[in-house]
Design an enzyme around this catalytic site. Structure first.
Site, PDB file in Angstrom:
ATOM      1  N   CYS A 266       0.830  -1.209   0.000  1.00  0.00           N
ATOM      2  CA  CYS A 266       0.000   0.000   0.000  1.00  0.00           C
ATOM      3  C   CYS A 266       0.870   1.267   0.000  1.00  0.00           C
ATOM      4  O   CYS A 266       1.853   1.354   0.740  1.00  0.00           O
ATOM      5  CB  CYS A 266      -0.917  -0.012   1.227  1.00  0.00           C
ATOM      6  SG  CYS A 266      -2.065   1.369   1.241  1.00  0.00           S
TER       7      CYS A 266
ATOM      8  N   CYS B 195       0.259   5.037   6.917  1.00  0.00           N
ATOM      9  CA  CYS B 195      -0.352   4.835   8.243  1.00  0.00           C
ATOM     10  C   CYS B 195       0.656   4.121   9.176  1.00  0.00           C
ATOM     11  O   CYS B 195       1.053   2.975   8.889  1.00  0.00           O
ATOM     12  CB  CYS B 195      -1.627   4.015   8.110  1.00  0.00           C
ATOM     13  SG  CYS B 195      -2.697   4.573   6.737  1.00  0.00           S
TER      14      CYS B 195
ATOM     15  N   CYS C 127       0.381   0.407  10.329  1.00  0.00           N
ATOM     16  CA  CYS C 127      -0.063  -0.636   9.387  1.00  0.00           C
ATOM     17  C   CYS C 127       1.064  -1.454   8.768  1.00  0.00           C
ATOM     18  O   CYS C 127       1.966  -0.919   8.108  1.00  0.00           O
ATOM     19  CB  CYS C 127      -0.895  -0.010   8.282  1.00  0.00           C
ATOM     20  SG  CYS C 127      -1.646  -1.278   7.231  1.00  0.00           S
TER      21      CYS C 127
ATOM     22  N   CYS D  33     -16.425  -9.139   5.673  1.00  0.00           N
ATOM     23  CA  CYS D  33     -15.784  -7.831   5.480  1.00  0.00           C
ATOM     24  C   CYS D  33     -14.534  -7.989   4.640  1.00  0.00           C
ATOM     25  O   CYS D  33     -13.560  -8.621   5.078  1.00  0.00           O
ATOM     26  CB  CYS D  33     -15.391  -7.233   6.825  1.00  0.00           C
ATOM     27  SG  CYS D  33     -16.754  -7.129   7.982  1.00  0.00           S
TER      28      CYS D  33
ATOM     29  N   CYS E 297     -19.507  -6.269   3.431  1.00  0.00           N
ATOM     30  CA  CYS E 297     -18.822  -5.042   3.844  1.00  0.00           C
ATOM     31  C   CYS E 297     -17.513  -4.963   3.071  1.00  0.00           C
ATOM     32  O   CYS E 297     -16.866  -5.988   2.852  1.00  0.00           O
ATOM     33  CB  CYS E 297     -18.545  -5.047   5.348  1.00  0.00           C
ATOM     34  SG  CYS E 297     -17.713  -3.539   5.898  1.00  0.00           S
TER      35      CYS E 297
ATOM     36  N   CYS F 193     -19.631   2.021   8.348  1.00  0.00           N
ATOM     37  CA  CYS F 193     -18.906   1.373   9.444  1.00  0.00           C
ATOM     38  C   CYS F 193     -17.678   2.242   9.661  1.00  0.00           C
ATOM     39  O   CYS F 193     -16.848   2.375   8.759  1.00  0.00           O
ATOM     40  CB  CYS F 193     -18.499  -0.043   9.042  1.00  0.00           C
ATOM     41  SG  CYS F 193     -17.354  -0.835  10.190  1.00  0.00           S
TER      42      CYS F 193
ATOM     43  N   ARG G  65     -18.010  -2.557  17.820  1.00  0.00           N
ATOM     44  CA  ARG G  65     -17.253  -3.797  17.616  1.00  0.00           C
ATOM     45  C   ARG G  65     -15.932  -3.789  18.377  1.00  0.00           C
ATOM     46  O   ARG G  65     -15.100  -2.894  18.204  1.00  0.00           O
ATOM     47  CB  ARG G  65     -16.997  -4.041  16.124  1.00  0.00           C
ATOM     48  CG  ARG G  65     -16.328  -5.405  15.871  1.00  0.00           C
ATOM     49  CD  ARG G  65     -16.188  -5.743  14.390  1.00  0.00           C
ATOM     50  NE  ARG G  65     -17.453  -5.643  13.728  1.00  0.00           N
ATOM     51  CZ  ARG G  65     -17.662  -4.924  12.620  1.00  0.00           C
ATOM     52  NH1 ARG G  65     -16.672  -4.291  12.044  1.00  0.00           N
ATOM     53  NH2 ARG G  65     -18.866  -4.864  12.076  1.00  0.00           N
TER      54      ARG G  65
HETATM   55  N1  SAM Z   1      -6.614   0.423   3.028  1.00  0.00           N
HETATM   56  C1  SAM Z   1      -7.911   0.782   3.446  1.00  0.00           C
HETATM   57  C2  SAM Z   1      -7.904   1.986   4.374  1.00  0.00           C
HETATM   58  O1  SAM Z   1      -7.020   2.110   5.193  1.00  0.00           O
HETATM   59  O2  SAM Z   1      -8.819   2.793   4.267  1.00  0.00           O
HETATM   60  C3  SAM Z   1      -8.666  -0.355   4.110  1.00  0.00           C
HETATM   61  C4  SAM Z   1      -7.943  -1.373   4.978  1.00  0.00           C
HETATM   62  S1  SAM Z   1      -7.209  -0.767   6.481  1.00  0.00           S
HETATM   63  C5  SAM Z   1      -6.164  -2.084   6.953  1.00  0.00           C
HETATM   64  C6  SAM Z   1      -8.561  -0.725   7.610  1.00  0.00           C
HETATM   65  C7  SAM Z   1      -8.329  -0.290   9.016  1.00  0.00           C
HETATM   66  O3  SAM Z   1      -7.674  -1.302   9.754  1.00  0.00           O
HETATM   67  C8  SAM Z   1      -7.488   0.940   9.275  1.00  0.00           C
HETATM   68  O4  SAM Z   1      -8.186   2.127   9.058  1.00  0.00           O
HETATM   69  C9  SAM Z   1      -7.151   0.770  10.745  1.00  0.00           C
HETATM   70  O5  SAM Z   1      -8.137   1.392  11.551  1.00  0.00           O
HETATM   71  C10 SAM Z   1      -7.184  -0.741  10.947  1.00  0.00           C
HETATM   72  N2  SAM Z   1      -5.831  -1.270  11.234  1.00  0.00           N
HETATM   73  C11 SAM Z   1      -4.832  -1.439  10.350  1.00  0.00           C
HETATM   74  N3  SAM Z   1      -3.714  -1.887  10.951  1.00  0.00           N
HETATM   75  C12 SAM Z   1      -4.015  -2.012  12.266  1.00  0.00           C
HETATM   76  C13 SAM Z   1      -3.271  -2.419  13.408  1.00  0.00           C
HETATM   77  N4  SAM Z   1      -1.990  -2.771  13.323  1.00  0.00           N
HETATM   78  N5  SAM Z   1      -3.900  -2.427  14.605  1.00  0.00           N
HETATM   79  C14 SAM Z   1      -5.197  -2.061  14.707  1.00  0.00           C
HETATM   80  N6  SAM Z   1      -5.949  -1.676  13.657  1.00  0.00           N
HETATM   81  C15 SAM Z   1      -5.370  -1.638  12.450  1.00  0.00           C
HETATM   82 FE1  SF4 Z   2      -2.824   1.233   3.369  1.00  0.00          FE
HETATM   83 FE2  SF4 Z   2      -2.760   0.113   5.762  1.00  0.00          FE
HETATM   84 FE3  SF4 Z   2      -3.183   2.721   5.566  1.00  0.00          FE
HETATM   85 FE4  SF4 Z   2      -5.097   0.985   4.726  1.00  0.00          FE
HETATM   86  S1  SF4 Z   2      -4.366   1.258   6.818  1.00  0.00           S
HETATM   87  S2  SF4 Z   2      -4.358   2.826   3.665  1.00  0.00           S
HETATM   88  S3  SF4 Z   2      -3.789  -0.712   3.982  1.00  0.00           S
HETATM   89  S4  SF4 Z   2      -1.281   1.641   4.962  1.00  0.00           S
END
Ligand code: SAM
Ligand code: SF4
Ligand code: DTB
Length: 330
Positions: free
Chosen positions: A68, A72, A75, A112, A143, A203, A275
């Site tokens: 990606c 973030c 992530c 989801c 979802c 959501c 949730r």
């Molecule tokens: N890439 C898309 C986005 O970020 O909009 C969708 C997938 S992303 C993995 C969805 C959500 O997963 C993130 O917004 C975050 O809130 C949660 N998430 C991701 N990594 C995480 C982690 N290590 N611990 C807890 N929540 C996490």
């Molecule tokens: Fe990409 Fe992870 Fe951020 Fe979703 S949460 S936009 S998968 S870096």
């Protein structure tokens, strides 16, 4: 706190009977209640809208993993950090539906599907729509969480039959800037507006345990509760610390502060599914039970989240049996 029923009056400007004008100060007052008072209030309100002994089960599927472009800091799927996650292509529709059939057989009512995208590309939409249709044909709620959506993309997903779209605000507007720089808080709110405008259920929730303050947790819940409509589902994630991500090694939060966040979410959004999301593997049974007491009534079920692990199904069923909780049926 006044009971919600008392707030449904001619003077209440909100057609759904719920408040959307919470102040930070009011929310912080909830956070500062003695724990037993907070739990009691949250559980009392919970019982007005839900059966306290039922929990909704959602199962996740990572339809496009890793690689990606976003940054973030929590992530493992960001290409900017070195983690064990390898970038994969979009899964074949049939594979995704195989997972959905398993989810249904296991008792989940919602499937989801998550993609590690900044936003979906035109070339991916046909496959994504086929996934939605296939999931709905199985009698499951669908979802998707695919990143940012514009109006047109949201309309396309709605037309395919999408029930929910997950897009988290992740934190308070202030702390968000410390966590993500490649898209703004306003971008997130715009996507939520597009989803809502298309008639898809929202959501939206966030993550705690990222080093944020109590005021940030209050700010995150304030954003969610003051949206024009409360999200139908509110995932509260406890940060899963993944080696290689910038937030790896962040200090562990006090479990009671996590439980308080759930309770305050319940108080602000009485009729939403709250949730208990990522992070359950790091919680003991007693902590999870207190989260249910605080008003959590949904979990991610199944041994995998997107790239990290989740409790074994038998472990969850055993906990439910010990607590007299049963999964909500479709
Ligand atoms: N890439 C898309 C986005 O970020 O909009 C969708 C997938 S992303 C993995 C969805 C959500 O997963 C993130 O917004 C975050 O809130 C949660 N998430 C991701 N990594 C995480 C982690 N290590 N611990 C807890 N929540 C996490
Ligand atoms: Fe990409 Fe992870 Fe951020 Fe979703 S949460 S936009 S998968 S870096
Ligand atoms: C949400 O709020 N939590 C889920 C889902 N929405 C997409 C994702 C949790 C991801 C945890 C880290 C991982 O497994 O990669």
């Amino acid at each position: 706190m006044p009971a919600q029923s008392e707030q449904i009056s001619v003077s209440n400007p909100y057609p759904d009977g719920f408040r959307h004008n919470w102040t930070k100060r009011e929310i912080l007052e909830f956070f500062d209640l003695p724990m037993m008072d907070l739990l009691f209030q949250a559980q009392t309100l919970h019982r007005k809208y839900f059966n306290p002994n039922k929990v909704q089960l959602s199962q996740l599927c990572s339809i496009k993993t890793g690689g990606c472009p976003e940054d973030c800091k929590y992530c493992p799927q960001s290409s900017r950090y070195t983690t064990d996650v390898e970038a994969e292509r979009l899964m074949a529709v049939e594979k995704v539906l195989e997972g959905a059939r398993n989810a249904k057989a296991n008792g989940a009512t919602r499937y989801c599907m998550g993609a590690a995208w900044r936003s979906p590309k035109g070339r991916d939409m046909a496959a994504v729509c086929d996934m939605i249709k296939g999931v709905r044909d199985l009698g499951l709620e669908s979802c998707m969480t695919l990143g940012m959506l514009d109006e047109q993309q949201a309309a396309t997903l709605k037309q395919a039959g999408l029930d929910y779209y997950n897009h988290n605000v992740d934190s308070s507007p202030e702390y968000y800037k410390e966590i993500i720089t490649t898209r703004t808080y306003q971008d997130r709110l715009d996507t939520l507006e597009n989803v809502r405008g298309a008639g898809i259920n929202v959501c939206s929730g966030g993550i705690v345990g990222m080093g944020e303050s109590k005021a940030d947790r209050a700010g995150m819940l304030q954003t969610l509760a003051n949206l024009p409509e409360h999200p139908g589902s509110v995932p509260i994630n406890m940060l899963v610390q993944v080696e290689g991500t910038p937030l790896y090694g962040e200090g562990q939060m006090d479990p009671f502060d996590f439980i308080r966040t759930i309770a305050v979410a319940r108080l602000l959004m009485p009729a939403s599914y709250v949730r208990l999301s990522a992070g359950r593997e790091a919680m003991n049974d007693e902590m999870q039970a207190l989260c249910f007491m605080a008003g959590a009534n949904s979990i991610f079920y199944g041994e995998k989240l997107l790239t990290t692990t989740n409790p074994m199904q038998n472990t969850d069923l055993d906990l439910f049996a010990r607590l007299g909780i049963s999964p909500e049926s479709a």
